[in-house]
Write a protein that holds these residues in place. Structure first.
Motif, PDB file in Angstrom:
ATOM      1  N   THR A  45       0.810  -1.203  -0.072  1.00  0.00           N
ATOM      2  CA  THR A  45      -0.010  -0.014  -0.073  1.00  0.00           C
ATOM      3  C   THR A  45       0.993   1.353   0.069  1.00  0.00           C
ATOM      4  OG1 THR A  45      -0.121  -0.059   2.282  1.00  0.00           O
ATOM      5  CG2 THR A  45      -2.027  -0.911   1.075  1.00  0.00           C
ATOM      6  N   ASP A  46       1.933   1.092   0.487  1.00  0.00           N
ATOM      7  CA  ASP A  46       2.872   2.303   0.529  1.00  0.00           C
ATOM      8  C   ASP A  46       4.006   2.346  -0.578  1.00  0.00           C
ATOM      9  OD1 ASP A  46       4.630   0.124   1.309  1.00  0.00           O
ATOM     10  OD2 ASP A  46       5.507   1.150   2.641  1.00  0.00           O
ATOM     11  N   GLU A  47       3.574   1.798  -1.660  1.00  0.00           N
ATOM     12  CA  GLU A  47       4.456   1.770  -2.938  1.00  0.00           C
ATOM     13  C   GLU A  47       3.694   2.270  -3.972  1.00  0.00           C
ATOM     14  OE1 GLU A  47       5.631  -2.039  -3.415  1.00  0.00           O
ATOM     15  OE2 GLU A  47       7.048  -2.175  -1.747  1.00  0.00           O
ATOM     16  N   GLY A  48       3.376   3.598  -3.778  1.00  0.00           N
ATOM     17  CA  GLY A  48       2.672   4.174  -4.672  1.00  0.00           C
ATOM     18  C   GLY A  48       3.377   4.681  -6.111  1.00  0.00           C
ATOM     19  N   GLY A  49       4.970   4.576  -5.886  1.00  0.00           N
ATOM     20  CA  GLY A  49       5.687   5.507  -6.880  1.00  0.00           C
ATOM     21  C   GLY A  49       5.959   4.258  -7.979  1.00  0.00           C
ATOM     22  N   LYS A  50       5.664   2.897  -7.969  1.00  0.00           N
ATOM     23  CA  LYS A  50       6.018   1.967  -9.043  1.00  0.00           C
ATOM     24  C   LYS A  50       4.769   2.120 -10.256  1.00  0.00           C
ATOM     25  CE  LYS A  50       3.394  -1.557  -6.523  1.00  0.00           C
ATOM     26  NZ  LYS A  50       3.415  -2.692  -5.755  1.00  0.00           N
ATOM     27  N   ARG A  51       5.545   1.503 -11.403  1.00  0.00           N
ATOM     28  CA  ARG A  51       4.999   1.451 -12.492  1.00  0.00           C
ATOM     29  C   ARG A  51       3.738   0.721 -12.725  1.00  0.00           C
ATOM     30  NH1 ARG A  51      10.314   1.650 -16.318  1.00  0.00           N
ATOM     31  NH2 ARG A  51      11.118   3.666 -15.366  1.00  0.00           N
ATOM     32  N   PHE A  52       3.862  -0.312 -12.150  1.00  0.00           N
ATOM     33  CA  PHE A  52       2.902  -1.661 -12.545  1.00  0.00           C
ATOM     34  C   PHE A  52       2.871  -2.114 -11.229  1.00  0.00           C
ATOM     35  CE2 PHE A  52       2.817  -6.185 -14.051  1.00  0.00           C
ATOM     36  CZ  PHE A  52       1.469  -5.988 -14.769  1.00  0.00           C
ATOM     37  N   HIS A  53       1.678  -2.744 -10.965  1.00  0.00           N
ATOM     38  CA  HIS A  53       1.157  -2.995  -9.612  1.00  0.00           C
ATOM     39  C   HIS A  53       1.986  -4.356  -9.287  1.00  0.00           C
ATOM     40  CE1 HIS A  53      -1.064  -6.573 -11.754  1.00  0.00           C
ATOM     41  NE2 HIS A  53      -1.518  -5.498 -12.640  1.00  0.00           N
ATOM     42  N   ALA A  54       2.376  -5.349  -9.942  1.00  0.00           N
ATOM     43  CA  ALA A  54       3.190  -6.476  -9.604  1.00  0.00           C
ATOM     44  C   ALA A  54       4.584  -5.937  -9.519  1.00  0.00           C
ATOM     45  CB  ALA A  54       3.326  -7.541 -10.602  1.00  0.00           C
ATOM     46  N   ASP A  55       5.274  -5.113  -9.591  1.00  0.00           N
ATOM     47  CA  ASP A  55       6.507  -4.627  -9.406  1.00  0.00           C
ATOM     48  C   ASP A  55       6.882  -4.481  -7.900  1.00  0.00           C
ATOM     49  OD1 ASP A  55       6.855  -4.178 -12.072  1.00  0.00           O
ATOM     50  OD2 ASP A  55       7.053  -1.970 -11.875  1.00  0.00           O
ATOM     51  N   TRP A  56       7.833  -4.554  -7.214  1.00  0.00           N
ATOM     52  CA  TRP A  56       8.144  -4.434  -5.886  1.00  0.00           C
ATOM     53  C   TRP A  56       9.135  -3.683  -5.614  1.00  0.00           C
ATOM     54  CZ3 TRP A  56       9.010  -8.620  -8.980  1.00  0.00           C
ATOM     55  CH2 TRP A  56      10.441  -9.255  -8.952  1.00  0.00           C
ATOM     56  N   ALA A  57       9.370  -3.322  -4.198  1.00  0.00           N
ATOM     57  CA  ALA A  57      10.314  -2.247  -3.730  1.00  0.00           C
ATOM     58  C   ALA A  57      11.704  -3.197  -3.787  1.00  0.00           C
ATOM     59  CB  ALA A  57       9.924  -1.773  -2.588  1.00  0.00           C
ATOM     60  N   LEU A  58      12.702  -2.450  -4.056  1.00  0.00           N
ATOM     61  CA  LEU A  58      14.198  -2.984  -3.849  1.00  0.00           C
ATOM     62  C   LEU A  58      14.801  -2.098  -2.974  1.00  0.00           C
ATOM     63  CD1 LEU A  58      15.515  -3.763  -7.342  1.00  0.00           C
ATOM     64  CD2 LEU A  58      14.491  -5.313  -5.891  1.00  0.00           C
ATOM     65  N   TRP A  59      14.552  -0.842  -2.960  1.00  0.00           N
ATOM     66  CA  TRP A  59      14.998   0.112  -1.970  1.00  0.00           C
ATOM     67  C   TRP A  59      13.929   0.924  -1.500  1.00  0.00           C
ATOM     68  CZ3 TRP A  59      19.009  -0.218   1.179  1.00  0.00           C
ATOM     69  CH2 TRP A  59      19.573   1.122   1.754  1.00  0.00           C
ATOM     70  N   LYS A  60      13.354   1.304  -0.400  1.00  0.00           N
ATOM     71  CA  LYS A  60      12.475   2.261  -0.071  1.00  0.00           C
ATOM     72  C   LYS A  60      13.069   3.373   0.666  1.00  0.00           C
ATOM     73  CE  LYS A  60       9.426  -1.737   1.118  1.00  0.00           C
ATOM     74  NZ  LYS A  60       8.254  -2.142   1.707  1.00  0.00           N
ATOM     75  N   LEU A  61      12.649   4.626   0.203  1.00  0.00           N
ATOM     76  CA  LEU A  61      13.108   5.941   1.080  1.00  0.00           C
ATOM     77  C   LEU A  61      12.503   5.865   2.248  1.00  0.00           C
ATOM     78  CD1 LEU A  61      13.157   8.344  -1.924  1.00  0.00           C
ATOM     79  CD2 LEU A  61      15.106   7.059  -1.131  1.00  0.00           C
ATOM     80  N   ALA A  62      13.027   6.559   3.342  1.00  0.00           N
ATOM     81  CA  ALA A  62      12.948   6.328   4.472  1.00  0.00           C
ATOM     82  C   ALA A  62      11.598   7.256   4.798  1.00  0.00           C
ATOM     83  CB  ALA A  62      13.967   7.029   5.433  1.00  0.00           C
ATOM     84  N   GLY A  63      11.391   8.193   4.100  1.00  0.00           N
ATOM     85  CA  GLY A  63      10.330   8.910   4.488  1.00  0.00           C
ATOM     86  C   GLY A  63      10.296   9.400   6.043  1.00  0.00           C
ATOM     87  N   ALA A  64       9.152   8.938   6.860  1.00  0.00           N
ATOM     88  CA  ALA A  64       9.223   9.464   8.131  1.00  0.00           C
ATOM     89  C   ALA A  64       9.952   8.508   8.991  1.00  0.00           C
ATOM     90  CB  ALA A  64       7.736   9.714   8.575  1.00  0.00           C
ATOM     91  N   ARG A  65      10.429   7.370   8.646  1.00  0.00           N
ATOM     92  CA  ARG A  65      10.831   6.380   9.447  1.00  0.00           C
ATOM     93  C   ARG A  65      12.297   7.059   9.898  1.00  0.00           C
ATOM     94  NH1 ARG A  65      11.241   0.069   7.744  1.00  0.00           N
ATOM     95  NH2 ARG A  65      13.387  -0.285   8.441  1.00  0.00           N
ATOM     96  N   THR A  66      12.695   6.824  10.911  1.00  0.00           N
ATOM     97  CA  THR A  66      13.799   7.374  11.459  1.00  0.00           C
ATOM     98  C   THR A  66      14.876   6.148  11.745  1.00  0.00           C
ATOM     99  OG1 THR A  66      13.041   7.404  13.589  1.00  0.00           O
ATOM    100  CG2 THR A  66      13.110   9.626  12.231  1.00  0.00           C
ATOM    101  N   GLN A  67      14.362   5.006  12.281  1.00  0.00           N
ATOM    102  CA  GLN A  67      15.141   3.992  12.757  1.00  0.00           C
ATOM    103  C   GLN A  67      15.320   2.842  11.739  1.00  0.00           C
ATOM    104  OE1 GLN A  67      12.601   3.233  16.196  1.00  0.00           O
ATOM    105  NE2 GLN A  67      14.414   2.802  17.104  1.00  0.00           N
ATOM    106  N   MET A  68      16.688   1.978  11.670  1.00  0.00           N
ATOM    107  CA  MET A  68      16.826   1.274  10.681  1.00  0.00           C
ATOM    108  C   MET A  68      16.953   1.717   9.184  1.00  0.00           C
ATOM    109  SD  MET A  68      15.224  -2.600  12.156  1.00  0.00           S
ATOM    110  CE  MET A  68      16.347  -3.281  13.085  1.00  0.00           C
TER     111      MET A  68
END
Ligand code: AMP
Ligand code: ZN
Length: 457
Positions: free
Chosen positions: A183-206
């Motif tokens: 649900t948080d992968e709004g930037g992909k081109r096709f629904h079956a693509d998957w994230a390899l690297w996710k930008l931190a956004g609001a996340r501060t740990q890990m």
């Protein structure tokens, strides 16, 4: 009389593969635990599968190089909203890395209690950032991956021609909105693509620095990067629970094959799930059973290994307290049998046990064979011991451990004597009530052809 090669069911070709390895070594990768909680007995069933395969291969004369990863970042919760590690950290207010190390230690303790031989290495995802980033850069360079409109990096599923070959989930049949769609992968081109690297956004740990900005890796790229690095870009046998076939392994295959330029994994093996007393184990249903729960009931932890061996890895299995208790008592009986027969370490090859194990790991058949040997009055005690020891190379039940001998108090001895008298006088109600008292005192009473016998529970 000979030990053949192990043949085992390959999920991708839907046929048996004979495992030969390369130059006498079989390289195995087994997806490891996500260390935000204890492994339950179902997870342990899958981890035991890698041990049974390794031990069977060793029995056939091959060496094994096993890698099992520790997932301590990037595995998202089922709603895909949050990393499982960070969700646990938010709940318990404990640092996520501390949670990871705690449950990683406990995972190793569980493996040891189950006689699972240690892997050659247990790489942690959080310590393989450089390898993952290099792999992602390579995938972008070869146009198998792209930076999405949100700045995160995605694998382009449509760029990989045989996507779906492992799970049967071909791209044209995958509909948007299914479980695989983060649900948080709004930037992909096709629904079956998957994230390899996710930008931190609001996340501060890990989070870690990367060419695309601070962020964290996706779960699937972890296993590609680690298996390629640690097993020299070729995996003879890749293992995991059946739920990992899709999307985890399908995506891993697309990544790894893109990176190595060939079919990276020869054989994909998936273990079926374990149910407990007829139900899927889940926190919400409150029926999650841990190895520690088995021990807390006074049962030998290897009773779990025993009970799991009685079912073949490829069938769904229903575990129960009754089956664990039965396993505990048979285990004791077998140890007693071996200990009565002396201390010789000699093993005797058994064709039936060997054939059962090398034929797609038919552990129930091998166990049945051992039960038949146990009952066979034409086989001498020493031979029985040697045949049991042969099977125990793979069973791993410590059958040669001997049985704990504890003295009984004079009160218990008096109860035992009284029960012998009660039975001789056919006073069954007194005999039953004495049995209850003895059971409560921690003894197990057996009435066989030679009369009453007992052991500690
Ligand atoms: P996890 O710690 O959730 O990443 O899972 C570790 C391993 O356990 C994976 O290979 C899963 O496929 C496997 N697994 C999860 N649930 C079960 C189950 N009920 N029975 C057997 N294996 C399972
Ligand atoms: Zn994996």
């Amino acid at each position: 009389m000979s030990t053949g090669s192990l043949s085992i069911y390959d999920t991708k070709s839907k046929s048996l593969h004979t495992i030969a390895g390369t130059d006498g070594v079989v390289r195995i990768y087994c997806c490891g635990p996500t260390v935000y909680r204890d492994a339950h007995v179902g997870n342990l069933r899958t981890f035991l599968l890698s041990d049974l395969i390794s031990r069977t291969l060793q029995m056939t004369g091959l060496d094994v190089s096993l890698v099992q990863n520790i997932t301590d970042v990037g595995h998202m919760a089922d709603d895909f909203e949050e990393d499982k590690m960070l969700a646990e950290s938010a709940k318990t207010k404990v640092d996520p890395f501390q949670i990871a190390r705690t449950f990683e230690d406990r995972f190793h303790i569980d493996l040891e209690r189950l006689n699972i031989e240690p892997a050659a290495s247990y790489p942690r995802a959080s310590e393989k950032m450089a390898e993952m980033i290099t792999a992602i850069e390579k995938l972008i360079a070869m146009k198998r991956a792209y930076v999405g409109s949100d700045g995160s990096v995605y694998f382009d599923a449509t760029s990989f021609p045989t996507y779906g070959a492992l799970s049967g989930n071909k791209l044209d049949s995958l509909q948007p909105g299914h479980r695989y769609e983060f649900t948080d992968e709004g930037g992909k081109r096709f629904h079956a693509d998957w994230a390899l690297w996710k930008l931190a956004g609001a996340r501060t740990q890990m989070i870690w620095d990367s060419p695309w900005g601070a962020g964290f890796p996706g779960w699937h790229i972890e296993c590609s990067a680690m298996s390629i690095e640690l097993l020299d870009a070729h995996v003879d046998l890749h293992l995991g629970g059946i739920d990992l076939r899709f999307p985890h392994h399908e995506n891993e295959r697309a990544q790894s094959n893109s990176l190595t330029g060939n079919e990276t994994v020869d054989t994909w093996v998936h273990g079926e799930h374990l149910l407990f007393e007829g139900r899927k184990m889940s926190k919400s249903a409150g029926n999650v059973v841990l190895l520690q729960d088995v021990i807390d009931r006074g049962l030998d932890p290897l009773s779990l290994r025993f009970a799991l061996l009685e079912n073949r890895y490829r069938s769904q299995m229903d575990l129960s307290w009754a089956s664990l208790e039965a396993a505990h008592s048979t285990l004791k009986r077998w140890r007693q049998l071996l200990s009565n027969a002396g201390t010789s370490a000699e093993m005797k090859f058994d064709q039936e046990v060997s054939d059962a194990l090398t034929t797609d790991l038919d552990t129930p058949r091998a166990m049945q064979r051992i039960r038949t040997i146990e009952k066979d009055s034409t086989i001498g005690a020493l031979d029985k011991r040697a045949l049991f020891l042969f099977a125990d190379q793979v069973f791993g039940l410590d059958l040669d451990r001997g049985v704990e001998q504890r003295e009984v108090s004079s009160e218990i001895q008096a109860l035992l004597d009284a029960r012998i008298t009660a039975r001789a006088e056919k006073n069954w109600s007194l005999s039953d009530s004495l049995r209850d008292q003895l059971t409560n005192a921690g003894l197990e009473i057996n009435d066989g052809a030679e009369g009453q016998s007992w052991s500690w529970k």
